[in-house]
Design an enzyme around this catalytic site. Structure first.
Site, PDB file in Angstrom:
ATOM      1  N   HIS A 213      31.227 -29.279  76.344  1.00  0.00           N
ATOM      2  CA  HIS A 213      32.012 -28.049  76.506  1.00  0.00           C
ATOM      3  C   HIS A 213      31.129 -26.818  76.679  1.00  0.00           C
ATOM      4  CE1 HIS A 213      35.681 -30.167  75.802  1.00  0.00           C
ATOM      5  NE2 HIS A 213      35.407 -30.444  74.546  1.00  0.00           N
TER       6      HIS A 213
ATOM      7  N   ASP B 228      35.378 -38.655  77.461  1.00  0.00           N
ATOM      8  CA  ASP B 228      35.864 -38.001  76.245  1.00  0.00           C
ATOM      9  C   ASP B 228      37.356 -37.711  76.370  1.00  0.00           C
ATOM     10  OD1 ASP B 228      34.425 -36.331  73.808  1.00  0.00           O
ATOM     11  OD2 ASP B 228      36.254 -35.341  74.492  1.00  0.00           O
TER      12      ASP B 228
ATOM     13  N   HIS C 128      38.701 -34.938  75.771  1.00  0.00           N
ATOM     14  CA  HIS C 128      38.828 -33.593  76.329  1.00  0.00           C
ATOM     15  C   HIS C 128      37.997 -33.467  77.602  1.00  0.00           C
ATOM     16  CE1 HIS C 128      39.261 -33.292  71.882  1.00  0.00           C
ATOM     17  NE2 HIS C 128      40.301 -32.560  72.215  1.00  0.00           N
TER      18      HIS C 128
ATOM     19  N   ASP D 223      36.737 -40.089  71.004  1.00  0.00           N
ATOM     20  CA  ASP D 223      37.991 -39.505  70.537  1.00  0.00           C
ATOM     21  C   ASP D 223      39.236 -39.908  71.320  1.00  0.00           C
ATOM     22  OD1 ASP D 223      36.774 -38.052  72.534  1.00  0.00           O
ATOM     23  OD2 ASP D 223      37.032 -36.097  71.591  1.00  0.00           O
TER      24      ASP D 223
END
Length: 337
Positions: free
Chosen positions: A158, A193, A195, A282
Site C-alpha cells: 500500500h 492480497d 486488498h 488475508d
C-alpha cells in the site's frame, strides 16, 4: 526454500488504528512474525538474515524527500506540545500537487494516506530492515535460486513512492521488482492480497517495463476504495501493463483460483521471465478482515498454480493477520515450490 528475515523487523509495534471512525488495536503486530515462522519451520528451510546493502535500492523506488520524512518525522512530531505517541495525520491535501508544507503535521498528512500507518520511534528501522529482506531475496534469485521467501514485516504494497498507508511504509514488492528489472529481468508483480496493491500499481502505473497484476476484493465497498478498479490499465508507456481482477466479497477457492488463472495467463503472454509474488494471506476465510473465503487447501492450490509457471520467484510477505491458521496458510502456499 530460503527464508530471508531480519529480527529487527519486530521492533515496529503500532498500538492502534482508526477504521470507520472507531479506534481498534492495530492488527499488524510483531506476533505475526512468530505465526509466519511457525509455518516456515514446518517446511524445514533455512532462515537467513539479509546483509545491509544500503539505501540505494530503496531510493530507486522512493525519493529522498519521503525517506527523510520517514526517518525524522517521529522525532519532529514528538516536539509538538500534546502530540500523540505515534504519528497519525489529521489533515490531507486535496491533491499532491498542492503546496508542500514545512510543518510536521502538514507533512504527515501529505505523506500518509490514512490513519492505519502510525509511525513510532522504531518504525523507520523496522521498515528499512523489511526492505533489506526483500532486496536480499531478489539478489538470491538473481544468483540462481528458483524461489526465495522474504518475510517482510511491516508489509509494503500500500506504500506509494511518497505515501505510506494501510500498515505499509516502504514498498518491498516494488523494491524487489526494481532490483530485478535493473539487473535485466522482465518482471511481473502478482499480488494475491485481500486488498488491492494500490501502492505497487501507482509506482509502476506509467511504466511499461514491469507488469502489475492484482487479485483483490472489489474496492467499491472495500479498502483501499479509490484504487483497484478494472478500468485502471496504466497510462502512457504503462498502458496495458496493469491488470486488476476484482472479486465479490465472500468469494472462495474456486472464484479466487479462476481469477488467478487469468492473472497467470497475462503474466505468460506478457513474457515475464521473473515473478514477484506479493503474498497476502488475508483472503483466508478466518482472517480478521473477513473479506474473502479462501481455505487452507485453497492456498496450497494457489501455491501450486504460481509455482507451475516455472518462473524464478521472489515471494514477498504482504497481509495476513493473526488467526490460528496463519502459519498453516503460509506453509500451504510455499509447499507449492
Amino acid at each position: 526454500m530460503i527464508t530471508v528475515f531480519d529480527e529487527g523487523q519486530r521492533a515496529h509495534d503500532p498500538k492502534f488504528f482508526l477504521s470507520s471512525g472507531a479506534q481498534y488495536p492495530c492488527p499488524e503486530q510483531p506476533a505475526r512474525v512468530d505465526a509466519l515462522l511457525s509455518g516456515i519451520r514446518r517446511l524445514g528451510g533455512p532462515v537467513v538474515a539479509p546483509p545491509d546493502v544500503g539505501i540505494e535500492p530503496i531510493r530507486a523506488v522512493h525519493p529522498d524527500r519521503y525517506l527523510t520524512f520517514l526517518k525524522t518525522i517521529h522525532a519532529r512530531w514528538s516536539r509538538i506540545e500534546g502530540a500523540s505517541a505515534e504519528v497519525i495525520p489529521n489533515i490531507h491535501p486535496a491533491t499532491r500537487t498542492d503546496g508542500y508544507p514545512k510543518s510536521a503535521v502538514g507533512q504527515a498528512g501529505y505523506h500518509m494516506t490514512d490513519t492505519s500507518c502510525p509511525i513510532s520511534a522504531e518504525t523507520w528501522d523496522a521498515a528499512y530492515r523489511s526492505a533489506q529482506s526483500a532486496i536480499h531475496a531478489a539478489d538470491l534469485v538473481l544468483e540462481g535460486e528458483r524461489s526465495v521467501y522474504a518475510l517482510c514485516r511491516p508489509p509494503g504494497h500500500h506504500a506509494f513512492a511518497e505515501m505510506a498507508g494501510g500498515f505499509c511504509y516502504l514498498n518491498n514488492s516494488a523494491i524487489a521488482a526494481e532490483r530485478l528489472t535493473a539487473a535485466g529481468r522482465k518482471v511481473a508483480v502478482l499480488d494475491v492480497d485481500l486488498h488491492h496493491g494500490n501502492g505497487t500499481q501507482g509506482i509502476f502505473y506509467d511504466r511499461g517495463d514491469v507488469l502489475t497484476v492484482s487479485i483483490h476484493a472489489h474496492p467499491e465497498r472495500y479498502y483501499p476504495f479509490f484504487w483497484g478498479y478494472p478500468g485502471e490499465t496504466g497510462v502512457g508507456e504503462g498502458e496495458g501493463a496493469n491488470l486488476n481482477l476484482c472479486l465479490e466479497r465472500g468469494t472462495g477457492d474456486e472464484g479466487f483460483l479462476a481469477a488467478l488463472g487469468q492473472g497467470l495467463e497475462r503474466v505468460g503472454t506478457w513474457g515475464a521471465n521473473t515473478l514477484v509474488l506479493a503474498l497476502g494471506l488475508d483472503p483466508f476465510e478466518g482472517d480478521p478482515f473477513a473479506g474473502l473465503k479462501v481455505t487452507t487447501p485453497g492456498f496450497a492450490r494457489i501455491g501450486r498454480a504460481v509455482a507451475s509457471t516455472g518462473l524464478p520467484t521472489v515471494i514477498v510477505q504482504e497481509g495476513g493477520y493473526l488467526c490460528p491458521e496463519l502459519g498453516d496458510n503460509l506453509a500451504a502456499v510455499l509447499s507449492g515450490w
